[in-house]
Design an enzyme around this catalytic site. Structure first.
Site, PDB file in Angstrom:
ATOM      1  CD  GLN A 187      61.978 -62.937 103.050  1.00 51.88           C
ATOM      2  OE1 GLN A 187      62.395 -63.999 102.615  1.00 51.88           O
ATOM      3  NE2 GLN A 187      60.709 -62.567 102.941  1.00 51.88           N
ATOM      4  CB  SER A 196      57.870 -63.234 100.595  1.00 52.71           C
ATOM      5  OG  SER A 196      58.200 -62.803 101.889  1.00 52.71           O
TER       6      SER A 196
END
Length: 194
Positions: A162, A185
């Site tokens: 990410q 997350s």
């Protein structure tokens, strides 16, 4: 040209203390790593501001040609350990530790902040102690499946993680600990090892 120099000039501001209230870390979540890029002014000397892993701001005077960006060469791959704390708004609010995670983002951040303080203490002993403590905490506290490997994600290149996680990982020096990094997350702390 390299700007990782931390020399100071008597004509510039001295470095500030590295101790900061823990609330600074929470405020700096979007920038949990050292800022290693500075733009030089037309006087050929620039003051770069860096955020330390404790969230404290420090000033370092760097010299270089005017109007050019000063930065170190970027690696093609990095290797990091990380500890992930998920919360109820994480993209998958479950883990090997809990089938359903109900903690808030604030609670997850506070738990991770406590772990970060333990890691900062071990960092004062040695880099070996920091890594050993990090791996031990990752095995018991991380919500990522990498916990079984002490949080080790192995080597990875750009565009594999990410964006916030990648940015933080690539900005760290080897052996450097991040502050708190937010992704979809959850919240992470990262230790670059390669």
């Amino acid at each position: 040209s390299s700007s990782s120099s931390s020399s100071s000039s008597s004509s510039r501001q001295p470095s500030s203390s590295n101790s900061a209230p823990t609330s600074v870390l929470k405020q700096k979540q979007q920038s949990p790593h050292s800022n290693t890029t500075a733009t030089a002014t037309s006087t050929a000397t620039a003051t770069a501001t860096a955020t330390t892993s404790t969230g404290a701001m420090t000033n370092a005077t760097t010299s270089g040609p005017p109007n050019k960006k000063l930065k170190r060469s970027a690696p093609k791959e990095v290797r990091v350990l990380h500890i992930l704390k998920k919360h109820k708004d994480s993209r998958r609010p479950s883990s090997w530790r809990a089938p359903k995670i109900t903690s808030t983002k604030e609670e997850a951040t506070e738990e991770l902040q406590q772990l970060l303080e333990v890691l900062q203490e071990s960092k004062q002993v040695s880099s070996e102690e920091l890594r050993a403590t990090f791996e031990e905490l990752a095995r018991t506290e991380s919500d990522c499946s990498s916990a079984k490997r002490g949080g080790d994600l192995g080597f990875f290149g750009r565009k594999k993680m990410q964006p916030a996680f990648e940015h933080a990982s690539f900005a760290l020096e080897i052996g450097e600990l991040s502050g708190i990094v937010e992704t979809s997350s959850g919240v992470h702390v990262i230790l670059r090892i390669g």
